[in-house]
Design an enzyme around this catalytic site. Structure first.
Site, short mmCIF file in Angstrom:
data_model
loop_
_atom_site.label_atom_id
_atom_site.label_comp_id
_atom_site.label_asym_id
_atom_site.label_seq_id
_atom_site.Cartn_x
_atom_site.Cartn_y
_atom_site.Cartn_z
N THR A 1 -3.12 3.97 4.14
CA THR A 1 -2.00 3.02 4.01
C THR A 1 -0.73 3.74 4.48
O THR A 1 0.17 4.02 3.69
CB THR A 1 -1.84 2.54 2.55
OG1 THR A 1 -1.86 3.69 1.67
CG2 THR A 1 -2.94 1.61 2.13
N CYS B 1 0.96 11.69 1.23
CA CYS B 1 1.25 10.77 0.12
C CYS B 1 2.73 10.68 -0.24
O CYS B 1 3.32 9.61 -0.12
CB CYS B 1 0.44 11.17 -1.10
SG CYS B 1 -1.32 10.90 -0.85
N1 LIG Z 1 -5.07 12.17 0.70
C1 LIG Z 1 -4.75 12.25 -0.59
O1 LIG Z 1 -4.54 13.31 -1.15
C2 LIG Z 1 -4.65 10.98 -1.42
C3 LIG Z 1 -4.61 11.08 -2.81
C4 LIG Z 1 -4.53 9.91 -3.56
C5 LIG Z 1 -4.48 8.67 -2.91
N2 LIG Z 1 -4.50 8.64 -1.56
C6 LIG Z 1 -4.48 7.31 -0.91
O2 LIG Z 1 -5.82 7.00 -0.51
C7 LIG Z 1 -5.82 6.27 0.72
C8 LIG Z 1 -6.66 7.00 1.74
O3 LIG Z 1 -6.07 8.24 2.02
P1 LIG Z 1 -6.82 9.38 2.86
O4 LIG Z 1 -5.93 10.55 2.89
O5 LIG Z 1 -8.22 9.53 2.36
O6 LIG Z 1 -6.87 8.64 4.31
P2 LIG Z 1 -7.59 9.13 5.63
O7 LIG Z 1 -6.73 8.69 6.75
O8 LIG Z 1 -7.99 10.55 5.52
O9 LIG Z 1 -8.96 8.26 5.67
C9 LIG Z 1 -9.01 6.90 5.86
C10 LIG Z 1 -10.34 6.56 6.54
O10 LIG Z 1 -10.52 5.13 6.53
C11 LIG Z 1 -11.20 4.76 7.73
N3 LIG Z 1 -11.03 3.32 7.93
C12 LIG Z 1 -9.91 2.61 8.17
N4 LIG Z 1 -10.17 1.29 8.24
C13 LIG Z 1 -11.51 1.14 8.03
C14 LIG Z 1 -12.39 0.02 7.96
N5 LIG Z 1 -11.95 -1.24 8.13
N6 LIG Z 1 -13.69 0.24 7.74
C15 LIG Z 1 -14.15 1.50 7.56
N7 LIG Z 1 -13.36 2.61 7.59
C16 LIG Z 1 -12.06 2.43 7.83
C17 LIG Z 1 -10.54 5.66 8.78
O11 LIG Z 1 -11.32 5.75 9.94
C18 LIG Z 1 -10.41 6.97 8.01
O12 LIG Z 1 -11.54 7.80 8.21
C19 LIG Z 1 -4.34 6.12 1.10
O13 LIG Z 1 -3.87 4.91 0.62
C20 LIG Z 1 -3.67 7.25 0.36
O14 LIG Z 1 -2.32 6.99 0.09
C21 LIG Z 1 -4.61 9.74 -0.79
#
Ligand SMILES: NC(=O)c1ccc[n+]([C@@H]2O[C@H](COP(=O)([O-])OP(=O)(O)OC[C@H]3O[C@@H](n4cnc5c(N)ncnc54)[C@H](O)[C@@H]3O)[C@@H](O)[C@H]2O)c1
Length: 441
Positions: free
Chosen positions: A86, A263
């Site tokens: 996001t 984040c």
């Molecule tokens: N990274 C962190 O430390 C953390 C911690 C808590 C919350 N979050 C939240 O969690 C969410 C994910 O963060 P992240 O860091 O894991 O993201 P990221 O970018 O590492 O991973 C997201 C994944 O989703 C996949 N994706 C997107 N659309 C898709 C679809 N329609 N079908 C299948 N796969 C799809 C992408 O290819 C990607 O691999 C965000 O909202 C973030 O704010 C992240």
């Protein structure tokens, strides 16, 4: 339980592997076919301590599977976690929900029996309502429930954080569904995790409020560090004295070059945007962001103060690139802005990081990447500590000084003792430190 995790990034992959390790059957879906191919070949696309072993163990047990087929994965699961990104919207400070809504629309086409659809992604308040509307276009309400279950894990500590969370927040007014999710988390609750259920909008906001509070603590201590510099106090001592009050707490009182990562920057922006959209004026959040922007560039000002106003042809080595230690995540890493600003000033920028060089090279292909800190130091006029990796705390400083052309260390994370560096012949500048060796002779 049968679980589908959509998005195998830092959150989805860790959550998927950990749920599988708790005995569930987990289908991890990603639209990025290269990622899925890597995972099916036992390669982990990200650096996260302990993840490779955990994925391998559960993959071999057959409980953890990787696929690009969302349709089949949803059909074969009872609980679906949306873990897609996001990021900040290109045209505003709001969160871009295109991946979440795309996932919701794809899920809606695949619902064949009752599903619990959970947003683990950090999503603005009322996103759950919007997901519900998307699904209602294709399926009846009795076939699904949309729940918020924000994730609080930290990169670099993600597996431990998942296994031993402080709290599990479930946003839903459906008691039956809450009970089912509680039973999924039961092994963690038994180990001491607090379980709260709230309404969906509150759960969505808890995540933003938590991240904004932590970012505020960081900007607060950076503001105090600035004041320390002006008044001759030492921020390390001040932080210890403040943090020992349990109402304040010692965590997140490390002054430095500010927060970054995937984040805090985007979540503080998105929360301020949500407030402004509703006619509120989130002054504190704006100050937090302003202070953070200044903190990042403070090291560039310090370099100018110590090397002369022109940094043209000066060679600067960046110790660390990732936004924090124990991750290769370069999203919103302060190193990027610092490197670009130094290049604008005509400096030669070199960099070293234990794991983030491949990710950094994609963003900054033209800087020189060293193989170790000693190669980095070669002919440098100054070094800047950007990421507080443990290995930087244990450097052979004599070897570093011998390799350098100059003797300036800008300690952007306050990992060194100013006195010790001074005695070893360095000019040391820390953030908010009273023992400023640039003034010693
Ligand atoms: N990274 C962190 O430390 C953390 C911690 C808590 C919350 N979050 C939240 O969690 C969410 C994910 O963060 P992240 O860091 O894991 O993201 P990221 O970018 O590492 O991973 C997201 C994944 O989703 C996949 N994706 C997107 N659309 C898709 C679809 N329609 N079908 C299948 N796969 C799809 C992408 O290819 C990607 O691999 C965000 O909202 C973030 O704010 C992240």
């Amino acid at each position: 339980m049968k679980i589908c995790v959509i998005g195998t990034g830092y959150v989805g992959l860790v959550s998927g592997a950990c749920f599988a390790d708790l005995g569930n059957t987990v289908l991890c879906v990603d639209k990025n076919v290269d990622k899925i191919e890597m995972l099916n070949n036992n390669q982990i696309p990200i650096y996260e301590p302990g993840l490779e072993e955990l994925v391998k163990k559960n993959y071999l047990s057959g409980r953890l599977k990787f696929t690009s087929n969302l349709n089949l994965s949803v059909k074969n699961s009872d609980i679906i976690f949306i873990c897609v990104g996001t990021p900040t919207h290109k045209k505003s400070n709001s969160a871009d929900l295109k991946y979440v809504f795309k996932a919701a629309s794809e899920i809606s086409a695949s619902i064949n029996k009752f599903k619990i659809i959970i947003t683990k992604s950090t999503v603005p308040v009322s996103t759950g309502d919007k997901i519900e509307k998307i699904i209602l276009k294709k399926k009846r309400k009795r076939l699904f429930e949309v729940v918020s279950n924000p994730e609080f894990l930290r990169e670099g500590e993600a597996i431990r954080d998942f296994r031993f969370p402080d709290r599990i927040i479930v946003g839903s007014n459906n008691k039956k569904v809450v009970k089912k999710i509680k039973s999924l988390y039961e092994p963690l609750i038994k180990k001491g995790a607090n379980f709260f259920y709230t309404n969906r909008r509150s759960a969505e906001l808890i995540k933003y409020a938590s991240n904004a509070f932590l970012a505020t603590k960081i900007s607060f201590i950076n503001e105090i560090a600035n004041i320390c510099e002006a008044l001759g106090a030492d921020i390390k001592e001040v932080a210890v004295g403040m943090g020992s009050d349990p109402r304040i707490g010692e965590a997140f009182l490390d002054a430095g070059i500010g927060y970054g990562g995937s984040c805090f920057p985007k979540d503080v922006k998105a929360l301020a945007h949500m407030a402004s959209e509703k006619g509120r004026h989130p002054q504190l959040l704006h100050s937090v962001m302003d202070i953070n922007a200044d903190a990042r560039l403070k090291v560039v000002h310090m370099l100018k103060e110590n090397l002369g106003q022109s940094l043209n042809d000066k060679t600067i080595g960046l110790l660390g690139l990732a936004f924090k230690p124990n991750t290769d995540d370069m999203r919103e890493a302060p190193s990027i802005e610092i490197a670009l600003r130094l290049i604008e000033c005509g400096a030669n920028v070199r960099a070293y990081d234990p794991v983030a060089i491949p990710s950094a090279r994609r963003i900054m292909p033209d800087i020189f990447y060293a193989e170790n800190p000693y190669e980095l130091a070669t002919n440098c006029d100054a070094l800047v500590v950007v990421t507080e990796w443990n290995e930087f705390k244990q450097l052979d400083l004599e070897q570093i000084l011998t390799s350098m052309r100059g003797n300036v260390i800008i300690d952007g994370r306050n990992i060194y003792s100013p006195e010790e560096l001074y005695e070893r012949g360095f000019v040391h500048r820390g953030i908010g430190r009273s023992y400023d060796t640039s003034t010693k002779s």
